[in-house]
Design a protein around this motif. Structure first.
Motif, mmCIF file in Angstrom:
data_model
loop_
_atom_site.group_PDB
_atom_site.id
_atom_site.type_symbol
_atom_site.label_atom_id
_atom_site.label_comp_id
_atom_site.label_asym_id
_atom_site.label_seq_id
_atom_site.Cartn_x
_atom_site.Cartn_y
_atom_site.Cartn_z
ATOM 1 N N ASP A 299 0.829 -1.211 0.000
ATOM 2 C CA ASP A 299 0.000 0.000 0.000
ATOM 3 C C ASP A 299 0.871 1.271 0.000
ATOM 4 O OD1 ASP A 299 -2.312 -1.465 -0.002
ATOM 5 O OD2 ASP A 299 -2.657 -1.307 2.158
ATOM 6 N N ILE A 300 1.913 1.269 0.826
ATOM 7 C CA ILE A 300 2.796 2.439 0.906
ATOM 8 C C ILE A 300 3.482 2.674 -0.431
ATOM 9 C CG2 ILE A 300 4.920 3.329 1.957
ATOM 10 C CD1 ILE A 300 4.051 1.903 4.565
ATOM 11 N N LYS A 301 3.996 1.617 -1.028
ATOM 12 C CA LYS A 301 4.675 1.765 -2.316
ATOM 13 C C LYS A 301 3.718 2.238 -3.393
ATOM 14 C CE LYS A 301 8.450 -1.519 -1.554
ATOM 15 N NZ LYS A 301 9.083 -2.804 -1.931
ATOM 16 N N ASN A 302 2.507 1.713 -3.372
ATOM 17 C CA ASN A 302 1.514 2.108 -4.372
ATOM 18 C C ASN A 302 1.129 3.575 -4.202
ATOM 19 O OD1 ASN A 302 -0.456 1.415 -6.518
ATOM 20 N ND2 ASN A 302 -1.961 1.888 -4.912
ATOM 21 N N GLU A 303 0.971 4.009 -2.950
ATOM 22 C CA GLU A 303 0.605 5.407 -2.683
ATOM 23 C C GLU A 303 1.690 6.358 -3.180
ATOM 24 O OE1 GLU A 303 -0.299 8.323 1.169
ATOM 25 O OE2 GLU A 303 -0.097 6.148 1.440
ATOM 26 N N ILE A 304 2.943 6.016 -2.915
ATOM 27 C CA ILE A 304 4.045 6.871 -3.350
ATOM 28 C C ILE A 304 4.164 6.860 -4.866
ATOM 29 C CG2 ILE A 304 6.548 7.191 -3.284
ATOM 30 C CD1 ILE A 304 6.509 6.050 -0.432
ATOM 31 N N SER A 305 3.999 5.704 -5.472
ATOM 32 C CA SER A 305 4.104 5.614 -6.935
ATOM 33 C C SER A 305 3.018 6.427 -7.613
ATOM 34 C CB SER A 305 4.010 4.148 -7.374
ATOM 35 O OG SER A 305 5.125 3.413 -6.890
ATOM 36 N N LEU A 306 1.801 6.398 -7.062
ATOM 37 C CA LEU A 306 0.719 7.200 -7.628
ATOM 38 C C LEU A 306 1.044 8.693 -7.528
ATOM 39 C CD1 LEU A 306 -2.485 5.321 -6.336
ATOM 40 C CD2 LEU A 306 -1.721 5.548 -8.717
#
Length: 667
Positions: A299-306
């Motif tokens: 979730d953290i990686k996805n949030e930052i990537s977005l």
């Protein structure tokens, strides 16, 4: 690098840190890594011009930034992306900066991390590396003087510690007990040069002993160790202001910049440091201890990537900057609204040296945040006694004796500017500015153009010959600076102008080099108002009016010209005292030349490359049809200035001026 220290396995001890803090450390160290991975793709696609990778070093920038307060200034380097992201700068502005777009911080005028932002209390580097260390001293000095309990953190690499600026800045910080953390990222190589070819001590931290300051070695790949130790040290500095030298052991796993590669690094060394990757190892620790699980990690990686992709889209879609010559020229200096202050007092006859002293003292009374720095200026009063008695009136906090380190002190003045203060630096002799040349022409001169940070700094320059002081104490070196955009250059010839122009220089929000001819200090007197007044920049003084010829000069040259005219009362001449060389009063020059048709320019500086050459060119380009003879330049010989009286007389143009003037009149 020291293997015993560097290759210990990473061991994390969370201590009393709360779970939320540990997760925030993870988010903050992950973000610059994911941004870098995206930037490396864009670099290969030609969408950014250059990249200095900090992969493998993120724990230092993030840990230091999280350990400090938001109002603490940080002066980062190329590889400290984590400073910018942890301070929550909108990513689209960073991306725009790297693409040369208008919403970046330098409006396309500089690249990479060569910028600062007062909003986020970050002051970026210049490519010369060293000057930012002294700038940090100035910011810290302002904090100490204002009792703000702030800490200033400044970064450099192990290669940068070889520069003289490093040693000067540490010495000044120690002597003045400034609240600075000098953060050295020892990453193994200065471009391709390994540490064993950079310095010959076990640890850079060992140098702290020589400067009488605390020093610590920190595992720069351990985010928890960086954060907790720096936070502890910062709190100590807040309680009792003092400098600290921190050496962070880390490694640069990519090239100095991507084009240089890493072929010079042994593969086994790269493999060893890959095992100590600060992001991967910390992530592993958090999962093994149950602080996060795989779902939260995703979730953290996805949030930052977005966030990265959204902001990148904004930057990419922003239009390229359309060049506008007027905008560029108008952004070299901060706009100065000149305030004319007229004298309301009686005048008294004083010497040139007294006028400078009086103008300086009255400006000190006018500005509580004005600091004077220089060698021997306190109790001794300076070598020319201009600041004699100032300590008794203003105190040693504001009248500051400095070590012999022109570079660091000019940088300190820049730091005071960033912190909202004003500074006057007395160069003991104008000749000695060469030891601080870099921060003048590359930092003071360019900061406003690059990121709108002005520098209200006045550099006082006792200069000139005629006193038998030889090659190192008699130069008049204004041409070094008149050709540098971003600097103003003032060169008075009379006490009245010296006092009023100095007041204006201190009022001006831009850097000013204020030349004071030593031979005029105690030989020229004039009736001068006793109270405070100003004289405008860019307005020449017409001392005599005539129709035969135009004589243009400044400084001691003005007096030489007047002496010659006193011998030849039949010569009808316009005599123009320029007073300021940047800005230059071209209107007065052109008006006179169009009237007389002949012009001679007299300067004390040697001939080739002096400002007389530019004035001659300007006249030829703008008044050619009005000229009745070639423009004549008269200057000193193209040699260093000699010591022996007869040789000095031959060098200086005083006698040659009379001959050339008469020749030109008969052309």
């Amino acid at each position: 690098m020291d293997n015993d220290f560097s290759f210990k396995p990473l061991q994390y001890h969370s201590g009393n840190l709360e779970k939320e803090t540990l997760i925030q450390l993870y988010k903050n160290i992950l973000k610059p890594r994911l941004i870098e991975e995206k930037m490396l793709v864009l670099l290969r696609q030609g969408k950014i011009s250059k990249w200095f990778s900090g992969i493998g070093q993120e724990a230092i920038a993030v840990g230091v930034t999280m350990a400090l307060n938001d109002e603490d200034y940080i002066l980062p380097m190329h590889r400290n992306l984590g400073v910018f992201t942890t301070r929550k700068i909108p990513l689209y502005r960073l991306f725009a900066q790297w693409q040369g777009k208008m919403s970046g911080f330098t409006k396309g005028r500089d690249r990479s991390f060569h910028f600062g932002t007062q909003q986020y209390k970050i002051v970026g580097m210049i490519s010369h590396l060293g000057p930012q260390l002294g700038v940090a001293d100035g910011i810290a000095l302002a904090s100490k003087l204002k009792s703000k309990s702030q800490v200033t953190a400044v970064f450099t690499g192990e290669g940068g510690t070889s520069e003289g600026d490093f040693h000067e800045a540490l010495n000044v910080a120690s002597v003045w007990q400034l609240p600075v953390m000098f953060c050295v990222e020892n990453n193994g190589y200065g471009l391709s040069t390994p540490t064993n070819e950079q310095y010959n001590c076990n640890h850079i931290a060992d140098r702290g002993i020589g400067y009488g300051m605390e020093s610590y070695i920190i595992d720069g790949n351990n985010i928890i160790e960086v954060f907790t130790k720096v936070a502890e040290i910062a709190e100590s500095i807040r309680r009792n202001p003092h400098p600290v030298l921190l050496e962070f052991k880390t490694f640069r796993v990519r090239g100095h910049e991507e084009a240089s590669g890493t072929t010079y690094v042994p593969q086994e060394l790269l493999d060893l440091w890959t095992e100590k990757d600060p992001v991967e190892s910390y992530q592993k620790f958090l999962i093994e201890t149950g602080i996060i699980d795989r779902a939260l990690e995703a979730d953290i990686k996805n949030e930052i990537s977005l966030e990265i992709n959204e902001h990148l889209e904004v930057a990419i879609n922003e239009e390229h900057i359309l060049p506008n010559e007027t905008i560029e020229l108008n952004n070299v200096f901060k706009k100065f609204e000149y305030q004319s202050v007229k004298s309301v007092s009686k005048s008294k006859e004083i010497r040139f040296v007294d006028a400078v002293s009086e103008g300086l003292k009255q400006s000190m009374e006018r500005y509580d945040d004005l600091i004077i720095m220089g060698q021997d200026i306190a109790e001794y009063g300076g070598v020319f006694k201009i600041t004699e008695g100032f300590v008794e009136q203003f105190g040693k906090d504001r009248i500051r004796n400095t070590p012999i380190c022109e570079s660091a002190i000019i940088e300190t003045a820049m730091g005071l500017s960033i912190a909202g203060m004003k500074a006057v630096v007395e160069l003991q002799f104008a000749d000695f500015i060469s030891s601080g040349f870099n921060p003048v022409v590359n930092y003071l001169a360019k900061s406003y153009y690059r990121w709108q940070q002005n520098a209200p700094v006045v550099l006082r320059m006792p200069c000139g010959g005629g006193v038998g002081a030889g090659p190192f104490h008699s130069q008049t070196n204004e041409a070094w600076f008149t050709k540098t955009p971003g600097l103003k250059v003032v060169y008075p010839a009379f006490p009245y102008d010296a006092k009023g122009l100095l007041a204006t220089a201190i009022n001006d929000p831009n850097p000013v080099l204020f030349f004071e001819h030593k031979a005029l200090y105690r030989t020229i007197s004039q009736y001068v108002p006793t109270d405070y007044y100003t004289v405008p920049f860019g307005k020449a003084s017409v001392l005599k009016v005539g129709g035969d010829i135009t004589i243009i000069s400044y400084g001691a040259g003005v007096h030489w010209a007047l002496e010659v005219l006193d011998k030849h009362l039949d010569i009808s001449a316009d005599v123009i005292d320029l007073r300021t060389l940047q800005p230059l009063d071209t209107n007065a020059i052109y008006a006179s030349v169009k009237k007389t048709g002949k012009v001679i320019v007299l300067q004390e500086d040697s001939l080739f490359g002096g400002i007389a050459s530019d004035i001659s060119a300007l006249i030829t380009e703008n008044c050619f049809e009005f000229l009745d003879a070639p423009v004549k330049r008269v200057a000193s010989l193209d040699t260093p200035i000699p010591f022996a009286k007869l040789l000095e007389n031959q060098y200086l143009p005083k006698d040659r001026f009379e001959t050339e003037l008469l020749t030109l009149l008969h052309y």
